[in-house]
Design a protein around this motif. Structure first.
Motif, PDB file in Angstrom:
ATOM      1  N   GLY A  61      61.790  74.809  51.596  1.00 29.71           N
ATOM      2  CA  GLY A  61      63.024  74.680  50.836  1.00 29.71           C
ATOM      3  C   GLY A  61      63.645  76.035  50.539  1.00 29.71           C
ATOM      4  O   GLY A  61      64.868  76.214  50.631  1.00 29.71           O
ATOM      5  N   TRP A  62      62.807  76.997  50.180  1.00 26.46           N
ATOM      6  CA  TRP A  62      63.298  78.348  49.888  1.00 26.46           C
ATOM      7  C   TRP A  62      63.924  78.970  51.125  1.00 26.46           C
ATOM      8  O   TRP A  62      64.984  79.604  51.048  1.00 26.46           O
ATOM      9  CB  TRP A  62      62.148  79.211  49.385  1.00 26.46           C
ATOM     10  CG  TRP A  62      62.552  80.552  48.876  1.00 26.46           C
ATOM     11  CD1 TRP A  62      62.877  80.895  47.599  1.00 26.46           C
ATOM     12  CD2 TRP A  62      62.684  81.771  49.654  1.00 26.46           C
ATOM     13  NE1 TRP A  62      63.205  82.229  47.522  1.00 26.46           N
ATOM     14  CE2 TRP A  62      63.098  82.790  48.759  1.00 26.46           C
ATOM     15  CE3 TRP A  62      62.507  82.076  50.984  1.00 26.46           C
ATOM     16  CZ2 TRP A  62      63.322  84.098  49.174  1.00 26.46           C
ATOM     17  CZ3 TRP A  62      62.739  83.378  51.415  1.00 26.46           C
ATOM     18  CH2 TRP A  62      63.130  84.370  50.510  1.00 26.46           C
ATOM     19  N   ASP A  64      65.275  77.396  53.709  1.00 23.40           N
ATOM     20  CA  ASP A  64      66.556  76.726  53.970  1.00 23.40           C
ATOM     21  C   ASP A  64      67.664  77.318  53.103  1.00 23.40           C
ATOM     22  O   ASP A  64      68.764  77.604  53.581  1.00 23.40           O
ATOM     23  CB  ASP A  64      66.436  75.224  53.684  1.00 23.40           C
ATOM     24  CG  ASP A  64      65.608  74.500  54.734  1.00 23.40           C
ATOM     25  OD1 ASP A  64      65.404  75.060  55.826  1.00 23.40           O
ATOM     26  OD2 ASP A  64      65.166  73.373  54.454  1.00 23.40           O
ATOM     27  N   CYS A  65      67.369  77.477  51.821  1.00 23.38           N
ATOM     28  CA  CYS A  65      68.384  77.977  50.882  1.00 23.38           C
ATOM     29  C   CYS A  65      68.749  79.427  51.179  1.00 23.38           C
ATOM     30  O   CYS A  65      69.934  79.802  51.136  1.00 23.38           O
ATOM     31  CB  CYS A  65      67.875  77.840  49.443  1.00 23.38           C
ATOM     32  SG  CYS A  65      67.697  76.124  48.883  1.00 23.38           S
ATOM     33  N   LEU A 188      71.215  76.449  44.598  1.00 25.27           N
ATOM     34  CA  LEU A 188      70.695  75.652  45.716  1.00 25.27           C
ATOM     35  C   LEU A 188      69.230  75.304  45.517  1.00 25.27           C
ATOM     36  O   LEU A 188      68.807  74.171  45.779  1.00 25.27           O
ATOM     37  CB  LEU A 188      70.888  76.401  47.032  1.00 25.27           C
ATOM     38  CG  LEU A 188      72.325  76.531  47.554  1.00 25.27           C
ATOM     39  CD1 LEU A 188      72.344  77.358  48.830  1.00 25.27           C
ATOM     40  CD2 LEU A 188      72.942  75.162  47.796  1.00 25.27           C
ATOM     41  N   LEU A 189      68.458  76.273  45.058  1.00 21.03           N
ATOM     42  CA  LEU A 189      67.031  76.025  44.826  1.00 21.03           C
ATOM     43  C   LEU A 189      66.829  74.999  43.725  1.00 21.03           C
ATOM     44  O   LEU A 189      65.944  74.136  43.822  1.00 21.03           O
ATOM     45  CB  LEU A 189      66.328  77.338  44.466  1.00 21.03           C
ATOM     46  CG  LEU A 189      66.185  78.354  45.602  1.00 21.03           C
ATOM     47  CD1 LEU A 189      65.657  79.684  45.076  1.00 21.03           C
ATOM     48  CD2 LEU A 189      65.255  77.819  46.685  1.00 21.03           C
ATOM     49  N   ARG A 191      68.869  72.553  42.858  1.00 19.12           N
ATOM     50  CA  ARG A 191      69.213  71.232  43.384  1.00 19.12           C
ATOM     51  C   ARG A 191      68.110  70.679  44.277  1.00 19.12           C
ATOM     52  O   ARG A 191      67.790  69.489  44.220  1.00 19.12           O
ATOM     53  CB  ARG A 191      70.519  71.313  44.181  1.00 19.12           C
ATOM     54  CG  ARG A 191      71.751  71.597  43.341  1.00 19.12           C
ATOM     55  CD  ARG A 191      72.960  71.756  44.224  1.00 19.12           C
ATOM     56  NE  ARG A 191      74.079  72.329  43.501  1.00 19.12           N
ATOM     57  CZ  ARG A 191      75.206  72.725  44.068  1.00 19.12           C
ATOM     58  NH1 ARG A 191      75.348  72.613  45.382  1.00 19.12           N
ATOM     59  NH2 ARG A 191      76.186  73.240  43.347  1.00 19.12           N
ATOM     60  N   LYS A 192      67.549  71.557  45.094  1.00 17.32           N
ATOM     61  CA  LYS A 192      66.477  71.113  45.997  1.00 17.32           C
ATOM     62  C   LYS A 192      65.249  70.682  45.200  1.00 17.32           C
ATOM     63  O   LYS A 192      64.588  69.698  45.538  1.00 17.32           O
ATOM     64  CB  LYS A 192      66.134  72.233  46.981  1.00 17.32           C
ATOM     65  CG  LYS A 192      65.286  71.784  48.154  1.00 17.32           C
ATOM     66  CD  LYS A 192      65.207  72.855  49.212  1.00 17.32           C
ATOM     67  CE  LYS A 192      66.467  72.951  50.016  1.00 17.32           C
ATOM     68  NZ  LYS A 192      66.632  71.773  50.928  1.00 17.32           N
ATOM     69  N   ARG A 193      64.938  71.411  44.135  1.00 18.59           N
ATOM     70  CA  ARG A 193      63.796  71.023  43.290  1.00 18.59           C
ATOM     71  C   ARG A 193      64.039  69.668  42.642  1.00 18.59           C
ATOM     72  O   ARG A 193      63.141  68.833  42.567  1.00 18.59           O
ATOM     73  CB  ARG A 193      63.547  72.081  42.216  1.00 18.59           C
ATOM     74  CG  ARG A 193      62.770  73.289  42.692  1.00 18.59           C
ATOM     75  CD  ARG A 193      62.259  74.119  41.535  1.00 18.59           C
ATOM     76  NE  ARG A 193      63.352  74.630  40.718  1.00 18.59           N
ATOM     77  CZ  ARG A 193      63.939  75.792  40.902  1.00 18.59           C
ATOM     78  NH1 ARG A 193      63.549  76.580  41.908  1.00 18.59           N
ATOM     79  NH2 ARG A 193      64.918  76.203  40.112  1.00 18.59           N
ATOM     80  N   ARG A 195      65.901  67.256  43.762  1.00 20.27           N
ATOM     81  CA  ARG A 195      65.782  66.204  44.777  1.00 20.27           C
ATOM     82  C   ARG A 195      64.323  65.906  45.088  1.00 20.27           C
ATOM     83  O   ARG A 195      63.956  64.754  45.316  1.00 20.27           O
ATOM     84  CB  ARG A 195      66.522  66.621  46.054  1.00 20.27           C
ATOM     85  CG  ARG A 195      68.032  66.501  45.959  1.00 20.27           C
ATOM     86  CD  ARG A 195      68.663  66.520  47.340  1.00 20.27           C
ATOM     87  NE  ARG A 195      68.458  67.784  48.015  1.00 20.27           N
ATOM     88  CZ  ARG A 195      69.287  68.812  47.915  1.00 20.27           C
ATOM     89  NH1 ARG A 195      70.358  68.738  47.165  1.00 20.27           N
ATOM     90  NH2 ARG A 195      69.037  69.931  48.563  1.00 20.27           N
ATOM     91  N   ARG A 196      63.490  66.956  45.128  1.00 26.72           N
ATOM     92  CA  ARG A 196      62.069  66.725  45.394  1.00 26.72           C
ATOM     93  C   ARG A 196      61.409  65.961  44.257  1.00 26.72           C
ATOM     94  O   ARG A 196      60.567  65.088  44.477  1.00 26.72           O
ATOM     95  CB  ARG A 196      61.334  68.059  45.590  1.00 26.72           C
ATOM     96  CG  ARG A 196      61.635  68.749  46.902  1.00 26.72           C
ATOM     97  CD  ARG A 196      60.456  69.613  47.362  1.00 26.72           C
ATOM     98  NE  ARG A 196      59.884  70.391  46.299  1.00 26.72           N
ATOM     99  CZ  ARG A 196      60.211  71.642  46.026  1.00 26.72           C
ATOM    100  NH1 ARG A 196      61.154  72.229  46.734  1.00 26.72           N
ATOM    101  NH2 ARG A 196      59.623  72.310  45.063  1.00 26.72           N
TER     102      ARG A 196
END
Length: 250
Positions: A61-62, A64-65, A188-189, A191-193, A195-196
């Motif tokens: 994830g990191w 990607d961001c 971004l990070l 938001r990804k967290r 979602r996970r």
């Protein structure tokens, strides 16, 4: 053999004998070792940091961001009519360092990243010279940095190179990015967290308490039934051709 080459050989032999006799077999900095290099075991060379939270999911994830933020930044500068700070080849080098093209080993847990320039070039599909230029741009952009390293050759007591250059130790520096770019990365990070983890918490069933008195329970049941009948009447679709809740036809 010419007189000049014989003279050079004689001077080298003389230096070697002198070094051994005086106990100073180790020369100063070797010519092939870059200035500012530190020993691989030196604490200054211990610059590796975990990628993301060190887990596979967190690191991916990191990565990607980070790639998204840098690509956006690069495109933004081009849209403004300026030169790209990184360019397509530079982005490929960054992708290679982040393990996107294989060949470059990146340990998520420790953050160890020390490929040779030739390895980066093969992974990115560019020349070694392009890699060197891209690394310089990435450093200027505060995306990453590195430490030059060297190690002992094991030639102690022998006249010859005492140290040799080894690959750089690379590490990423997101905390040094420009404020706006760093904030974009944090967003971004986050938001990804979310979602996970899942953004909707499980709804806990509402606690229902019934009165202990039988008469009161009966009264409440009749009230609920009356409310339900009223709601059914209000929400029911009116007969075709009639106004709602009236028997008057159109």
């Amino acid at each position: 053999m010419t007189a000049a080459s014989m003279g050079r050989q004689t001077r080298q032999l003389t230096k070697g004998f002198t070094a051994r006799l005086t106990g100073k077999a180790e020369r100063g900095a070797d010519r092939k070792v870059r200035r500012g290099s530190v020993d691989v075991e030196d604490r200054r060379a211990r610059v590796f940091q975990p990628i993301g939270d060190g887990t596979t999911a967190g690191a991916m994830g990191w990565i990607d961001c980070m790639l998204k933020v840098v690509a956006e930044w690069d495109n933004e500068q081009r849209a403004k009519g300026g030169a790209r700070p990184l360019g397509l080849h530079g982005l490929r080098v960054l992708e290679a360092l982040l393990g996107r093209h294989g060949k470059v080993a990146l340990d998520f847990k420790s953050g160890r990243l020390d490929p040779a320039l030739e390895t980066i070039a093969r992974a990115a599909g560019v020349t070694k010279t392009t890699v060197v230029r891209a690394l310089a741009r990435l450093k200027d952009m505060k995306v990453l940095d590195w430490v030059r390293r060297s190690e002992r050759t094991g030639n102690d007591g022998v006249f010859g190179p005492q140290r040799r250059q080894v690959s750089n130790a690379y590490f990423f520096t997101p905390h040094e990015l420009p404020a706006r770019v760093a904030q974009r990365l944090r967003d971004l990070l986050a938001r990804k967290r979310l979602r996970r983890m899942g953004t909707t918490p499980a709804a806990s069933p509402a606690a229902t308490t019934e009165p202990s008195c039988p008469d009161l329970r009966g009264t409440l049941a009749r009230i609920k039934a009356g409310i339900a009948r009223r709601d059914e009447g209000v929400n029911a679709s009116p007969p075709c051709g009639q106004y709602p809740l009236s028997g008057v036809e159109e």
